[in-house]
Design a protein around this motif. Sequence first.
Motif, PDB file in Angstrom:
ATOM      1  N   CYS A 168      -2.344   4.055  -4.935  1.00 13.81           N
ATOM      2  CA  CYS A 168      -3.768   4.269  -5.218  1.00 13.81           C
ATOM      3  C   CYS A 168      -4.002   5.748  -5.521  1.00 13.81           C
ATOM      4  O   CYS A 168      -3.500   6.626  -4.818  1.00 13.81           O
ATOM      5  CB  CYS A 168      -4.605   3.837  -4.027  1.00 13.81           C
ATOM      6  SG  CYS A 168      -6.350   4.270  -4.213  1.00 13.81           S
ATOM      7  N   CYS A 179      -6.383   6.968  -2.206  1.00 18.81           N
ATOM      8  CA  CYS A 179      -5.880   6.988  -0.822  1.00 18.81           C
ATOM      9  C   CYS A 179      -4.359   7.053  -0.752  1.00 18.81           C
ATOM     10  O   CYS A 179      -3.807   7.305   0.317  1.00 18.81           O
ATOM     11  CB  CYS A 179      -6.394   5.772  -0.052  1.00 18.81           C
ATOM     12  SG  CYS A 179      -5.637   4.214  -0.571  1.00 18.81           S
ATOM     13  N   CYS A 220      -8.862  -0.690  -5.450  1.00 20.06           N
ATOM     14  CA  CYS A 220      -8.005  -0.569  -4.276  1.00 20.06           C
ATOM     15  C   CYS A 220      -8.524  -1.487  -3.174  1.00 20.06           C
ATOM     16  O   CYS A 220      -9.713  -1.464  -2.840  1.00 20.06           O
ATOM     17  CB  CYS A 220      -7.976   0.874  -3.785  1.00 20.06           C
ATOM     18  SG  CYS A 220      -6.979   1.084  -2.298  1.00 20.06           S
ATOM     19  N   CYS A 275     -11.416   2.385   1.251  1.00 19.48           N
ATOM     20  CA  CYS A 275     -11.115   3.085  -0.010  1.00 19.48           C
ATOM     21  C   CYS A 275     -11.937   2.486  -1.145  1.00 19.48           C
ATOM     22  O   CYS A 275     -13.017   2.965  -1.443  1.00 19.48           O
ATOM     23  CB  CYS A 275      -9.618   3.044  -0.330  1.00 19.48           C
ATOM     24  SG  CYS A 275      -9.226   3.926  -1.869  1.00 19.48           S
TER      25      CYS A 275
HETATM   26 ZN   LIG Z   1      -7.108   3.354  -2.192  1.00 20.30          ZN
END
Ligand SMILES: [Zn+2]
Length: 200
Positions: free
Chosen positions: A11, A14, A32, A37
């Motif tokens: 991602c 994150c 995500c 997130c």
């Molecule tokens: Zn993420």
Amino acid sequence: MSGFKTTLISCQQCGRRIMVRAADAERGSIVCSHVGCGAVNVLQSAFLYDEVIVQGLPSFGQLTYLGDSGATYPLRFGSNVIGTAEANTVRVDRFVHNGRCFISRRHCTLTITFDKWKGQLRYHLQDGAPEPGSQANQPSLNGTLVDGAPLLKTEVIDVNDQSIVTLGGLDRFRLTHFSIPSTMLETYKVALDYNPDRTE
Ligand SMILES: [Zn+2]
């Protein structure tokens, strides 16, 4: 998108792993799924165009003088040093205004590269050129403008098709890109394993 393999990416927000399926790749984005997130990760195309294509192109575009002579100057792949010096890739005429030529001997550098992701040529312009045998850029005396905006000494910009490049404040040239025909591009298309970490 045949042959697509389900794959994991990190991602972009994150950093945790997300599974990408063919449907996500076709949509061009994936949200995500990790708690807290929810970032939208943009997915890039999973193919590129083989750079070998440039060897078979009939042209790399040209500059056209927007003045009495209407002269055209063909461009080549890679670096084009433009100015009045004999040894230049693009040796332009000494256009004289009130007894003076305002174009430097090595006035600017137009570099043509192949964007393998988009499958098109790109045209980057910088004022000045290195002296032969040197790496340091030597700016022109009277400057370079693109569509009326002056280039800063260290600036390198993308120049669009049909843009007007002005050398020394008075002499204007139209840049014509060479557009690679889509039928030709298709034959140089290379499928990739999905690679979201690539950078342009
Ligand atoms: Zn993420």
